[in-house]
Design a protein around this motif. Sequence first.
Motif, PDB file in Angstrom:
ATOM      1  N   ARG A  36      -6.366 -21.232   8.714  1.00  0.00           N
ATOM      2  CA  ARG A  36      -5.043 -20.992   9.320  1.00  0.00           C
ATOM      3  C   ARG A  36      -4.048 -20.235   8.615  1.00  0.00           C
ATOM      4  O   ARG A  36      -3.328 -19.507   9.143  1.00  0.00           O
ATOM      5  N   GLN A  37      -3.977 -20.557   7.142  1.00  0.00           N
ATOM      6  CA  GLN A  37      -3.097 -19.774   6.401  1.00  0.00           C
ATOM      7  C   GLN A  37      -3.333 -18.397   6.282  1.00  0.00           C
ATOM      8  O   GLN A  37      -2.356 -17.642   6.398  1.00  0.00           O
ATOM      9  N   ILE A  43      -0.594 -12.676  10.466  1.00  0.00           N
ATOM     10  CA  ILE A  43       0.616 -12.540  11.707  1.00  0.00           C
ATOM     11  C   ILE A  43       1.912 -11.928  10.997  1.00  0.00           C
ATOM     12  O   ILE A  43       2.405 -11.114  11.606  1.00  0.00           O
ATOM     13  N   ASP A  44       2.157 -12.295   9.932  1.00  0.00           N
ATOM     14  CA  ASP A  44       3.486 -11.781   9.140  1.00  0.00           C
ATOM     15  C   ASP A  44       3.259 -10.658   8.821  1.00  0.00           C
ATOM     16  O   ASP A  44       4.273  -9.854   9.095  1.00  0.00           O
ATOM     17  N   THR A  52       2.384  -5.324  17.421  1.00  0.00           N
ATOM     18  CA  THR A  52       2.537  -6.348  18.478  1.00  0.00           C
ATOM     19  C   THR A  52       1.270  -6.825  19.008  1.00  0.00           C
ATOM     20  O   THR A  52       0.938  -7.995  19.312  1.00  0.00           O
ATOM     21  N   SER A  53       0.550  -5.902  19.261  1.00  0.00           N
ATOM     22  CA  SER A  53      -0.967  -6.138  20.037  1.00  0.00           C
ATOM     23  C   SER A  53      -1.650  -6.855  18.866  1.00  0.00           C
ATOM     24  O   SER A  53      -2.321  -7.811  19.143  1.00  0.00           O
ATOM     25  N   GLN A  54      -1.607  -6.444  17.376  1.00  0.00           N
ATOM     26  CA  GLN A  54      -2.496  -7.096  16.595  1.00  0.00           C
ATOM     27  C   GLN A  54      -1.732  -8.530  16.338  1.00  0.00           C
ATOM     28  O   GLN A  54      -2.516  -9.744  16.132  1.00  0.00           O
ATOM     29  N   GLN A  55      -0.410  -8.611  16.479  1.00  0.00           N
ATOM     30  CA  GLN A  55       0.318  -9.773  16.376  1.00  0.00           C
ATOM     31  C   GLN A  55      -0.228 -10.940  17.346  1.00  0.00           C
ATOM     32  O   GLN A  55      -0.413 -12.060  17.137  1.00  0.00           O
ATOM     33  N   ALA A  56      -0.330 -10.316  18.748  1.00  0.00           N
ATOM     34  CA  ALA A  56      -0.739 -11.389  20.014  1.00  0.00           C
ATOM     35  C   ALA A  56      -2.249 -11.922  19.567  1.00  0.00           C
ATOM     36  O   ALA A  56      -2.469 -13.186  19.844  1.00  0.00           O
ATOM     37  N   GLY A  57      -3.136 -10.828  19.076  1.00  0.00           N
ATOM     38  CA  GLY A  57      -4.535 -11.253  18.787  1.00  0.00           C
ATOM     39  C   GLY A  57      -4.518 -12.229  17.761  1.00  0.00           C
ATOM     40  O   GLY A  57      -5.443 -13.346  17.849  1.00  0.00           O
ATOM     41  N   GLU A  59      -2.267 -14.477  16.870  1.00  0.00           N
ATOM     42  CA  GLU A  59      -1.432 -15.702  17.274  1.00  0.00           C
ATOM     43  C   GLU A  59      -2.606 -16.304  18.112  1.00  0.00           C
ATOM     44  O   GLU A  59      -2.760 -17.417  18.023  1.00  0.00           O
ATOM     45  N   LYS A  60      -3.384 -15.810  19.136  1.00  0.00           N
ATOM     46  CA  LYS A  60      -4.254 -16.437  19.879  1.00  0.00           C
ATOM     47  C   LYS A  60      -5.522 -16.827  18.910  1.00  0.00           C
ATOM     48  O   LYS A  60      -6.010 -18.117  19.385  1.00  0.00           O
ATOM     49  N   ALA A  61      -5.934 -16.292  17.870  1.00  0.00           N
ATOM     50  CA  ALA A  61      -7.084 -16.597  17.084  1.00  0.00           C
ATOM     51  C   ALA A  61      -6.398 -17.987  16.278  1.00  0.00           C
ATOM     52  O   ALA A  61      -7.118 -18.863  16.121  1.00  0.00           O
ATOM     53  N   LEU A  62      -4.965 -17.771  16.003  1.00  0.00           N
ATOM     54  CA  LEU A  62      -4.638 -19.166  15.192  1.00  0.00           C
ATOM     55  C   LEU A  62      -4.446 -20.276  16.176  1.00  0.00           C
ATOM     56  O   LEU A  62      -5.045 -21.446  15.649  1.00  0.00           O
ATOM     57  N   SER A  63      -4.215 -19.992  17.447  1.00  0.00           N
ATOM     58  CA  SER A  63      -4.116 -21.336  18.432  1.00  0.00           C
ATOM     59  C   SER A  63      -5.647 -21.701  18.503  1.00  0.00           C
ATOM     60  O   SER A  63      -5.795 -22.860  18.751  1.00  0.00           O
TER      61      SER A  63
END
Length: 139
Positions: A36-37, A43-44, A52-57, A59-63
């Motif tokens: 998770r870390q 993400i940061d 933004t597309s990488q960030q969205a992917g 964030e989905k992986a993190l969830s």
Amino acid sequence: MKPFSSLAMFTALCILAAPAFAADPAPALSGCAAKRQDISTQIDQAKAAGNTSQQAGLEKALSEVTANCTDAALLKEQEQKVFEAKREVSRRQADLSKAMSKGDPEKIDKRKDKLAQSRKELQDAQTELEKVQPDQDDE
């Protein structure tokens, strides 16, 4: 001059003692917490880069990691990777032995290269396993 030397001595002692008062570094994370870390760090970085597309992917992986990851499952998965890598190294060693018995230098070199790659993959898998294993100090 005495007050100056006392002040200099006090300052020097404070500077030398500062590391003793520093907080202990946080213990290294392992297992799902480390995963998770790692994703949060990525993400940061994606945010900072404006991706933004990488960030969205991520964030989905993190969830998904947050919802589904268990340390036991992660440990089992990594142990399986180590087992498969060991089996691959054994197979590559057998291939090399066979090539050496035939005496074909070109095949021997090729088999040596493949064995070296398999050994590296095994080492990488073992390193990852060490990261997800619970600390043995607690026992």
